[in-house]
Design a protein around this motif. Structure first.
Motif, PDB file in Angstrom:
ATOM      1  N   VAL A  80      -0.844   1.143  -0.081  1.00 48.77           N
ATOM      2  CA  VAL A  80      -2.176   1.114  -0.671  1.00 48.77           C
ATOM      3  C   VAL A  80      -2.124   1.595  -2.115  1.00 48.77           C
ATOM      4  O   VAL A  80      -1.185   2.260  -2.538  1.00 48.77           O
ATOM      5  N   GLY A  81      -3.182   1.272  -2.875  1.00 53.40           N
ATOM      6  CA  GLY A  81      -3.265   1.704  -4.255  1.00 53.40           C
ATOM      7  C   GLY A  81      -4.554   1.237  -4.888  1.00 53.40           C
ATOM      8  O   GLY A  81      -5.321   0.484  -4.277  1.00 53.40           O
ATOM      9  N   ASN A  86      -2.512  -2.429  -7.647  1.00 48.73           N
ATOM     10  CA  ASN A  86      -2.660  -3.749  -7.026  1.00 48.73           C
ATOM     11  C   ASN A  86      -2.437  -4.873  -8.033  1.00 48.73           C
ATOM     12  O   ASN A  86      -1.862  -5.915  -7.704  1.00 48.73           O
ATOM     13  N   SER A  87      -2.931  -4.684  -9.252  1.00 48.00           N
ATOM     14  CA  SER A  87      -2.792  -5.710 -10.274  1.00 48.00           C
ATOM     15  C   SER A  87      -1.352  -5.835 -10.767  1.00 48.00           C
ATOM     16  O   SER A  87      -0.893  -6.923 -11.118  1.00 48.00           O
ATOM     17  N   SER A  95       3.850  -8.532   0.479  1.00 41.40           N
ATOM     18  CA  SER A  95       5.040  -8.582   1.323  1.00 41.40           C
ATOM     19  C   SER A  95       5.168  -7.351   2.218  1.00 41.40           C
ATOM     20  O   SER A  95       5.399  -7.467   3.427  1.00 41.40           O
ATOM     21  N   ASP A  96       5.031  -6.171   1.631  1.00 41.88           N
ATOM     22  CA  ASP A  96       5.207  -4.939   2.409  1.00 41.88           C
ATOM     23  C   ASP A  96       4.188  -4.844   3.539  1.00 41.88           C
ATOM     24  O   ASP A  96       4.536  -4.507   4.679  1.00 41.88           O
ATOM     25  N   ASN A  97       2.936  -5.141   3.224  1.00 40.18           N
ATOM     26  CA  ASN A  97       1.899  -4.985   4.254  1.00 40.18           C
ATOM     27  C   ASN A  97       2.008  -6.031   5.352  1.00 40.18           C
ATOM     28  O   ASN A  97       1.787  -5.719   6.528  1.00 40.18           O
ATOM     29  N   ILE A  98       2.350  -7.254   5.000  1.00 42.78           N
ATOM     30  CA  ILE A  98       2.517  -8.271   6.040  1.00 42.78           C
ATOM     31  C   ILE A  98       3.677  -7.901   6.961  1.00 42.78           C
ATOM     32  O   ILE A  98       3.584  -8.029   8.192  1.00 42.78           O
ATOM     33  N   THR A 190      -1.533   7.061 -11.311  1.00 39.86           N
ATOM     34  CA  THR A 190      -1.352   5.621 -11.518  1.00 39.86           C
ATOM     35  C   THR A 190      -1.512   4.793 -10.249  1.00 39.86           C
ATOM     36  O   THR A 190      -1.719   3.590 -10.320  1.00 39.86           O
ATOM     37  N   GLY A 191      -1.424   5.414  -9.067  1.00 37.31           N
ATOM     38  CA  GLY A 191      -1.431   4.643  -7.834  1.00 37.31           C
ATOM     39  C   GLY A 191      -2.588   4.911  -6.899  1.00 37.31           C
ATOM     40  O   GLY A 191      -2.661   4.344  -5.819  1.00 37.31           O
TER      41      GLY A 191
END
Length: 326
Positions: A80-81, A86-87, A95-98, A190-191
């Motif tokens: 998450v971020g 995200n941008s 990729s990571d979340n899927i 930043t995240g």
């Protein structure tokens, strides 16, 4: 396990002695769910840190769920971020979340997990969806470009949960929370999401005696915020009282402007300087307010007010600032 097994899947009180796996148990939502479960008398809540179990590693996930054999699973793990993250890293967020979702849900199915709650995000809905946003707004319009990769991943998780219901008849459900905040949030400059970023920014300014704080955008977008402890309470309630294919919105049903939330955080942190707005930076979606009628019909409403939640979160942040994710 399928519906043809003859088992009764009517939502009811969960077995407090059954193994309950919380994926992402150290994060904002997962840690709140663990606290809730333990407070409710669950005796066998399990989880692994990302260092102990990489949920992107399919074989490792299957091995772990095959070992612990959970009866219940909450999938709260995710990359998450905020807008910047995200941008900047859309490939990572997609990729990571899927991979995380597919691995955990496939392993849960392979190991006959009876009840799964998949947790997503309100960013799954179209950028210009009618407000407040109803569950049936899903897939009816264009997504917010700044977080579309993350949103697509979460939509895939919803569809996989629905597919398991259709193909195997299992009572798996999805819950879509609004903007969450609370202990164990990501306060990285930043995240992080907007609220923890503001807490850090104003607390550091208050501590240093800075004369001003600069925030992104115009401050006019409206956002809804829910404390993570309320979210955890809602998740357990839904697992015990709701069984349906459609995702359930989880929120408070009310929102505030980013400018208003900034003013409240400035007050709570004791910052007495000026707030400036960098209008060259993006605002994101103009408004994201969830319609929580379905949640209310299931018998749950939020309990923690925004002011109380912010006071508790700022206090936690100050107590833990040295150990927080940077």
């Amino acid at each position: 396990m399928t519906a043809s097994d003859g088992l009764d899947y009517t939502p009811a009180e969960l077995d407090r002695d059954a193994t309950f796996y919380v994926a992402g148990h150290r994060g904002l939502v997962g840690s709140a769910i663990v606290r809730k479960l333990e407070a409710e008398g669950f005796t066998n809540v399990v989880g692994k840190t990302s260092a102990e179990l990489d949920l992107k590693n399919r074989e490792a996930v299957f091995d772990y769920l095959g070992e612990v054999k959970p009866r219940y699973v909450v999938l709260a793990a995710a990359k998450v971020g905020g807008i910047l993250a995200n941008s900047t890293y859309p490939v990572d967020f997609l990729s990571d979340n899927i991979r995380i979702q597919t691995n955990v849900l496939d392993a849960a199915l392979a190991n006959d997990v009876e009840r799964v709650a998949f947790l997503g995000s309100s960013c799954i809905y179209p950028k210009l969806a009618d407000q407040p946003i109803r569950e049936d707004s899903l897939l009816t319009g264009h997504l917010e470009p700044t977080n579309d990769a993350y949103a697509i991943a979460k939509i895939a998780g919803i569809l996989q949960t629905q597919a398991v219901r259709r193909q195997y008849g299992l009572p798996w459900i999805s819950a879509m929370p609004t903007n969450l905040y609370g202990p164990n949030d990501n306060f990285s400059p930043t995240g992080s999401h907007v609220l923890p970023a503001l807490i850090r920014r104003y607390d550091e300014a208050s501590t240093s005696g800075a004369g001003s704080v600069t925030n992104w955008g115009t401050g006019t977008p409206r956002r809804e915020f829910l404390h993570s402890d309320d979210m955890a309470d809602a998740v357990l309630h839904l697992m015990e009282h709701y069984d349906g294919p459609e995702q359930v919105n989880v929120g408070t049903g009310s929102d505030v402007t980013i400018r208003e939330i900034a003013e409240t955080i400035a007050s709570v942190t004791g910052f007495g300087g000026e707030t400036e707005w960098d209008t060259t930076k993006p605002d994101g979606t103009p408004q994201k307010l969830l319609d929580v009628s379905k949640l209310a019909e299931a018998g749950w409403t939020a309990k923690i007010s925004l002011e109380e939640g912010l006071q508790r979160t700022v206090a936690w942040y100050r107590d833990n600032v040295e150990a927080l994710r940077q």
